[in-house]
Design an enzyme around this catalytic site. Structure first.
Site, PDB file in Angstrom:
ATOM      1  N   VAL A  82     -82.854   3.036  12.244  1.00  0.00           N
ATOM      2  CA  VAL A  82     -82.715   2.633  13.341  1.00  0.00           C
ATOM      3  C   VAL A  82     -81.022   2.503  13.843  1.00  0.00           C
ATOM      4  O   VAL A  82     -80.694   1.909  13.345  1.00  0.00           O
ATOM      5  CB  VAL A  82     -83.732   1.096  14.673  1.00  0.00           C
ATOM      6  N   GLU A 114     -90.565   0.697  -0.290  1.00  0.00           N
ATOM      7  CA  GLU A 114     -89.563  -0.466  -1.045  1.00  0.00           C
ATOM      8  C   GLU A 114     -88.500  -1.152   0.043  1.00  0.00           C
ATOM      9  O   GLU A 114     -88.094   0.035   1.008  1.00  0.00           O
ATOM     10  CB  GLU A 114     -88.650  -0.125  -1.972  1.00  0.00           C
ATOM     11  N   ASN A 119     -83.442  -6.969   3.098  1.00  0.00           N
ATOM     12  CA  ASN A 119     -83.298  -7.097   4.538  1.00  0.00           C
ATOM     13  C   ASN A 119     -85.115  -7.332   4.609  1.00  0.00           C
ATOM     14  O   ASN A 119     -85.605  -7.449   4.900  1.00  0.00           O
ATOM     15  CB  ASN A 119     -83.703  -5.412   4.094  1.00  0.00           C
ATOM     16  N   TYR A 126     -92.804  -5.320   8.342  1.00  0.00           N
ATOM     17  CA  TYR A 126     -93.857  -4.599   7.694  1.00  0.00           C
ATOM     18  C   TYR A 126     -94.967  -5.141   7.506  1.00  0.00           C
ATOM     19  O   TYR A 126     -95.795  -5.205   7.855  1.00  0.00           O
ATOM     20  CB  TYR A 126     -92.704  -4.188   6.287  1.00  0.00           C
TER      21      TYR A 126
END
Length: 162
Positions: A82, A114, A119, A126
């Site tokens: 994004v 992955e 991050n 997720y």
């Protein structure tokens, strides 16, 4: 709620299939979003029947994209990004939910991806959306200090066996 979040949230948003003419905007988002961006050639190679390329459009233009490869009955989320000015606005979640729904409609049994171990915001998204960590790929990503490990996450799609 931040002002930037409210501003992006108030924009009309829709997910649509990416087209070749979207590449300049995709490449700009990619270059600003990643230290080691994909090349134009890599993106061009993804325009094939076994891939799904989605863009999230807001009133000011393309705000993000996702690239998903279909392999047999599994979808592999290869890239979701994004635009930096639109992050933490719900657009990534909206795009992720769209591609999950499309993968289920297309008969996929699970989605794999992955994500860099560093991050944390992507990993949090997720996990919040039902993905579970199933492994680790040592040295998977390039980094400024050499290589970085990747978490491997999986989402079993509704109605599919384990």
């Amino acid at each position: 709620m931040s002002a930037s979040y409210r501003a992006v949230e108030s924009l009309n948003r829709r997910v649509r299939a990416l087209r070749g003419e979207d590449l300049p905007e995709v490449l700009e988002i990619e270059r600003r979003g990643y230290s080691f961006p994909w090349t134009e050639g890599v993106f061009r190679d993804c325009f094939r029947p076994d891939y799904r390329l989605w863009g999230i459009q807001i009133s000011t233009g393309l705000a993000g994209y996702a690239v998903v490869a279909y392999m047999a009955d599994e979808a592999h989320l290869l890239n979701l990004c994004v635009a930096t000015g639109c992050r933490r606005s719900g657009l990534a979640r909206h795009l992720l939910r769209h591609l999950v729904g499309e993968a289920a409609r297309d008969g996929m049994t699970r989605i794999l991806l992955e994500v860099r171990v560093s991050n944390c915001s992507a990993t949090g998204l997720y996990l919040a959306e039902g993905f579970v960590e199933i492994g680790l790929r040592p040295g998977y990503y390039p980094s400024s200090s050499g290589r970085e490990d990747a978490r491997v996450l999986s989402l079993q799609l509704a109605g599919c066996g384990v």
